[in-house]
Scaffold this active site. Sequence first.
Site, PDB file in Angstrom:
ATOM      1  N   ALA A 154       5.937  42.767  31.481  1.00  0.00           N
ATOM      2  CA  ALA A 154       6.426  43.977  32.145  1.00  0.00           C
ATOM      3  C   ALA A 154       5.575  44.399  33.345  1.00  0.00           C
ATOM      4  CB  ALA A 154       6.476  45.117  31.135  1.00  0.00           C
ATOM      5  N   CYS A 155       4.654  43.550  33.775  1.00  0.00           N
ATOM      6  CA  CYS A 155       3.684  43.936  34.807  1.00  0.00           C
ATOM      7  C   CYS A 155       3.896  43.166  36.108  1.00  0.00           C
ATOM      8  CB  CYS A 155       2.279  43.680  34.274  1.00  0.00           C
ATOM      9  SG  CYS A 155       0.983  43.888  35.498  1.00  0.00           S
ATOM     10  N   PRO A 156       4.185  43.867  37.217  1.00  0.00           N
ATOM     11  CA  PRO A 156       4.380  43.158  38.492  1.00  0.00           C
ATOM     12  C   PRO A 156       3.113  42.473  38.999  1.00  0.00           C
ATOM     13  CG  PRO A 156       4.374  45.536  38.833  1.00  0.00           C
ATOM     14  CD  PRO A 156       4.369  45.307  37.352  1.00  0.00           C
TER      15      PRO A 156
ATOM     16  N   HIS B  60       3.008  39.185  37.333  1.00  0.00           N
ATOM     17  CA  HIS B  60       4.008  38.279  37.909  1.00  0.00           C
ATOM     18  C   HIS B  60       3.477  37.608  39.173  1.00  0.00           C
ATOM     19  CE1 HIS B  60       7.505  38.762  35.359  1.00  0.00           C
ATOM     20  NE2 HIS B  60       7.268  40.049  35.309  1.00  0.00           N
TER      21      HIS B  60
END
Length: 114
Positions: A13-15, A18
């Site tokens: 859930a973490c940009p 990514h």
Amino acid sequence: GRRRRYVLYVGNACPWCHRTKLARALRGARDFIEVVDMDDDPTKARRGGWSFSRAAPDPVFGEADLKGVYDALGVGGRCTAPLLVDKSSKAFVSNESGDIVRALVEYRGPRAAS
């Protein structure tokens, strides 16, 4: 020796996580850096909410969550992802996505993309 020397702990859930995974893939560092995808489950994890699953356990310290990894490393402060650890020496490398991406841009391994 150098195969899967580093472990990159990331949360789905973490940009910021990514971007480090993308840099690893684009630079051809898959054989050099192992990725561990963590679950974002505050009911299972302490400080920070990131925990490990049976499918993707902690390969360095055998901890249940990211806080345990930070404690094993002796790193205080915020418990954040991404986190890059030297697997062979069990040492903290970085938890700043920009620094990890810059290191990957400079990576010149055998499969490094130009």
